[in-house]
Design a protein around this motif. Structure first.
Motif: not given
Length: 197
Positions: A46, A106, A155, A160-162, A164-165
């Motif tokens: 985190t 994760r 990982y 950013p979320a985009a 990380a996908a």
């Protein structure tokens, strides 16, 4: 007196010392494993700063795998100890990373289980056939390692979320190559164990 009584000088085969630069880098990779693990635990996946630190430590440790292999081949420092210790160091590093990523939710546990089962199985195979020969890392094995390193790095880094996908897709390819190369190593082991006539 002619050559009939002359003795031929024995061929001297240079012995490669076990303690050499290539094996030292393998040892360094092993030493970095607990440091890397501690960084991940402190970050709890985190804290961005500690995640970056863990990612960089992982990257440096992984890079030693490329460098020690190049040094060993370039300067003739390949040893049986190195051929066995090198993959063990790789598995310790990637194994710690996978376990921690799953621990912090994760990475699905089944992914970690599949990869570690394959890696531990191949390590056992190497020891099983060591009296008959050494199973060195193949080209496919190196691709597998590179994909695992890329996926784990993806990982670990606070993306950013985009972005990380993308990680699960890279890991999916890594898992597929891991399984395919695993079957290839089993075939190599069986060939080495096959009695010669």
């Amino acid at each position: 007196m002619t050559g009939a009584t002359e003795s031929t000088a024995p061929t001297v085969v240079a012995r490669v010392p076990v303690l050499n630069a290539a094996n030292a880098l393998t040892l360094l990779r092993l030493v970095l494993v607990p440091i890397f693990a501690a960084s991940v635990v402190i970050s709890e996946m985190t804290h961005a700063g500690w995640r970056i630190a863990a990612c960089l430590i992982f990257a440096v440790a992984s890079a030693t795998d490329l460098v020690d292999g190049w040094i060993a081949r370039r300067f003739g420092l390949v040893t049986s100890v190195g051929k066995v210790a090198d993959p063990i160091a790789d598995k310790a590093l990637t194994g710690a990373a996978l376990l921690l990523l799953s621990w912090y939710d994760r990475l699905p546990w089944w992914v970690t289980a599949v990869i570690l089962a394959r890696e531990l199985g191949i390590t056992a195979l190497r020891f099983w056939v060591i009296r008959h020969g050494v199973i060195a890392a193949s080209r496919g094995g190196k691709i597998k390692t590179a994909l695992q390193i890329l996926a784990i790095t993806w990982y670990l880094w606070p993306m950013p979320a985009a972005l990380a996908a993308v990680g699960p897709w890279i890991m999916a390819v890594a898992v597929a190559v891991t399984l395919i190369t695993g079957f290839d190593y089993v075939a190599q082991a069986l060939r080495l164990r096959r009695p010669t006539r």
